[in-house]
Design an enzyme around this catalytic site. Structure first.
Site, PDB file in Angstrom:
ATOM      1  CG  HIS A  82      -1.994   1.063   0.559  1.00 54.94           C
ATOM      2  ND1 HIS A  82      -3.272   0.472   0.656  1.00 54.94           N
ATOM      3  CD2 HIS A  82      -2.120   2.039   1.487  1.00 54.94           C
ATOM      4  CE1 HIS A  82      -4.400   1.517   0.476  1.00 54.94           C
ATOM      5  NE2 HIS A  82      -3.733   2.443   0.710  1.00 54.94           N
TER       6      HIS A  82
ATOM      7  CG  ASP B 111     -10.541   2.906   4.946  1.00 57.76           C
ATOM      8  OD1 ASP B 111      -9.928   4.400   5.341  1.00 57.76           O
ATOM      9  OD2 ASP B 111      -9.727   2.537   3.688  1.00 57.76           O
TER      10      ASP B 111
ATOM     11  NE  ARG C 135      -8.038  10.905   6.726  1.00 58.21           N
ATOM     12  CZ  ARG C 135      -7.691   9.946   5.772  1.00 58.21           C
ATOM     13  NH1 ARG C 135      -8.016   8.643   5.808  1.00 58.21           N
ATOM     14  NH2 ARG C 135      -6.539  11.230   5.364  1.00 58.21           N
TER      15      ARG C 135
ATOM     16  CB  SER D 281      -6.861   5.061   6.176  1.00 60.65           C
ATOM     17  OG  SER D 281      -7.263   4.753   5.182  1.00 60.65           O
TER      18      SER D 281
ATOM     19  CE  LYS E  40      -7.436   1.188   2.233  1.00 59.84           C
ATOM     20  NZ  LYS E  40      -7.516   2.012   3.375  1.00 59.84           N
TER      21      LYS E  40
HETATM   22  N1  URA Z   1      -4.693   5.352   1.197  1.00 58.08           N
HETATM   23  C1  URA Z   1      -5.383   5.049   2.420  1.00 58.08           C
HETATM   24  O1  URA Z   1      -6.355   4.151   2.081  1.00 58.08           O
HETATM   25  N2  URA Z   1      -5.331   5.862   3.164  1.00 58.08           N
HETATM   26  C2  URA Z   1      -4.924   7.233   3.417  1.00 58.08           C
HETATM   27  O2  URA Z   1      -5.826   7.588   4.142  1.00 58.08           O
HETATM   28  C3  URA Z   1      -3.584   7.742   2.215  1.00 58.08           C
HETATM   29  C4  URA Z   1      -3.922   6.933   1.906  1.00 58.08           C
END
Ligand code: URA
Length: 434
Positions: A84, A163, A170, A185, A189
């Site tokens: 990620h 999320d 956000r 966040s 997940k």
């Molecule tokens: N990626 C995400 O999943 N969440 C964030 O807050 C920033 C980048």
């Protein structure tokens, strides 16, 4: 339990700390519809201003994880690994890493997001491929993983729905750039995925949410530690995001560039290097702790032999894309009717690219969202011809916009800062956090 949302917001506004149960009650109330979007928007701003303690981060991460079900991948023998990024401009590495690492023999449940703020999102990019479905039921995700080893998916009503809701809020309330909120966040997940390893790409610079290496380091440590609290073994690379990654920014244009990489074409040195370093870390996380470097040759072989590309085709076919569309890629991607050159405002060297502004400008044209309800126009994008440190002559094209109708080019041209140089060399991969 009935929640006093206003009291809860005031606690954070005044710099207080929430107990884990209170956080859980507030957000469960939100999911039930008792706590409203305006309450959560106000709390997000308070949390952004005041920050979240380590205990609050972990608690919010768990609330996000528990807001839906989990992927049960117990029936899949291959090791499970995901990656990620904390968000950047032109970052299309997930599109390449999912099929590449699946073709190497791991299972990659790539749970991605949509564009956030000025940054792009893997799901938005993928949706430029006609027919693709990224909102998948859990059984379908498991079936695709069993057959093909990789899947592209978003948060759903079933997996991490909190999320999904927070992410969208956000995005439009100026509360993205927060170590605590980003941590919860991402890990919230990923913790639904039953992973053996997680690799994080923490970006720093003018196009990232973290503007300095020190801030990025703080975020990397927060992510790795919170992942550990949730039972996930994670590591992070801090990488440069002071200019867009690769030669394109947008949705369809980024898929097009990812396809070239998947065919083993080294179109852009920085993009190639970041993608392969992340790929090495993913292999190291699940196959062999010792020498990440030894994976390089195998990974490059997998790209150059076409195995990674074939796997990409299989995965997107399983996610709804017809074989006719696949055979015609990249020709079957949407194209904008107009191409408009962005020209250098002087002669010299590209000293910097205002990557944040570039991302915002493109979102304003339709490549991203300004409001939650905005639809993306997948054809809008930018090809970049000159990166930092490259020489230019006044009037030469530094980039080209793919647009519909006329567009004011001056703001885009201002993003490419031309000066005398020399330009300070930046390290592409700054450090590792394990
Ligand atoms: N990626 C995400 O999943 N969440 C964030 O807050 C920033 C980048």
């Amino acid at each position: 339990m009935q929640v006093n949302a206003t009291e809860f917001i005031i606690v954070k506004r005044d710099g207080g700390e929430h107990r884990a149960e209170e956080l859980g009650d507030f957000f469960r109330g939100y999911l039930r519809g008792e706590v409203k979007d305006y309450h959560v928007a106000a709390w997000l701003m308070a949390a952004y201003e005041r920050g979240l303690s380590v205990a609050e981060r972990v608690a919010l991460t768990r609330v996000i994880r528990e807001s839906g079900g989990r992927l049960d991948l117990g029936g899949i023998g291959a090791p499970k690994v995901d990656k990620h990024s904390t968000g950047g401009v032109g970052d299309k590495t997930s599109l390449v890493l999912t099929p590449l690492i699946a073709a190497m023999g791991a299972c990659v449940p790539m749970m991605s997001g949509r564009g956030l703020g000025h940054t792009g999102g893997t799901l938005d990019k993928l949706e430029s491929i006609p027919g693709i479905r990224v909102q998948l039921a859990v059984e379908e995700v498991v079936r695709i993983l069993e057959r093909h080893g990789g899947v592209f998916m978003g948060q759903t009503e079933e997996i991490a729905p909190l999320d999904r809701a927070l992410y969208a809020l956000r995005d439009v309330t100026g509360t993205v750039e927060s170590v605590g909120l980003i941590t919860a966040s991402i890990i919230g997940k990923k913790a639904c995925e039953d992973l053996d390893g997680l690799v994080l790409d923490v970006k720093w610079g003018r196009g990232a949410f973290m503007r300095t290496v020190a801030e990025a380091r703080m975020l990397a440590q927060s992510l790795v530690e919170t992942a550990r609290e949730c039972g996930i073994c994670a590591c992070a690379l801090i990488t440069d995001m002071n200019e867009p990654l690769g030669q394109s920014v947008g949705n369809a244009v980024e898929v097009e560039e990812a396809l070239m990489l998947l065919r083993g074409e080294k179109v852009d040195e920085r993009l190639w290097e970041v993608t392969l370093r992340l790929a090495e870390e993913m292999c190291r996380a699940v196959f062999d702790e010792e020498g990440g470097e030894k994976w390089r040759e195998k990974l490059e072989g997998c790209l150059r032999s076409g195995r990674a590309y074939e796997r990409f085709e299989e995965i997107i076919a399983a996610q709804g894309v017809s074989w006719e569309t696949i055979r015609q890629l990249p020709g079957s991607l949407p194209r904008a009717p107009e191409r408009v050159a962005i020209r250098a405002r002087g002669s010299g060297v590209v000293c910097g690219i205002d990557t944040y502004r570039l991302g915002r400008l493109l979102a304003g044209l339709g490549a991203g969202r300004v409001r939650v309800s905005d639809a993306i126009d997948p054809a809008i994008g930018l090809y970049i011809y000159k990166h930092c440190g490259e020489e230019v002559r006044a009037g030469e094209a530094v980039a080209e916009l793919c647009v519909r109708g006329s567009v004011e080019t001056k703001p885009f041209e201002e993003c490419f800062e031309v000066g005398e140089g020399p330009v300070e060399e930046r390290q592409l991969i700054v450090e590792e956090v394990r």
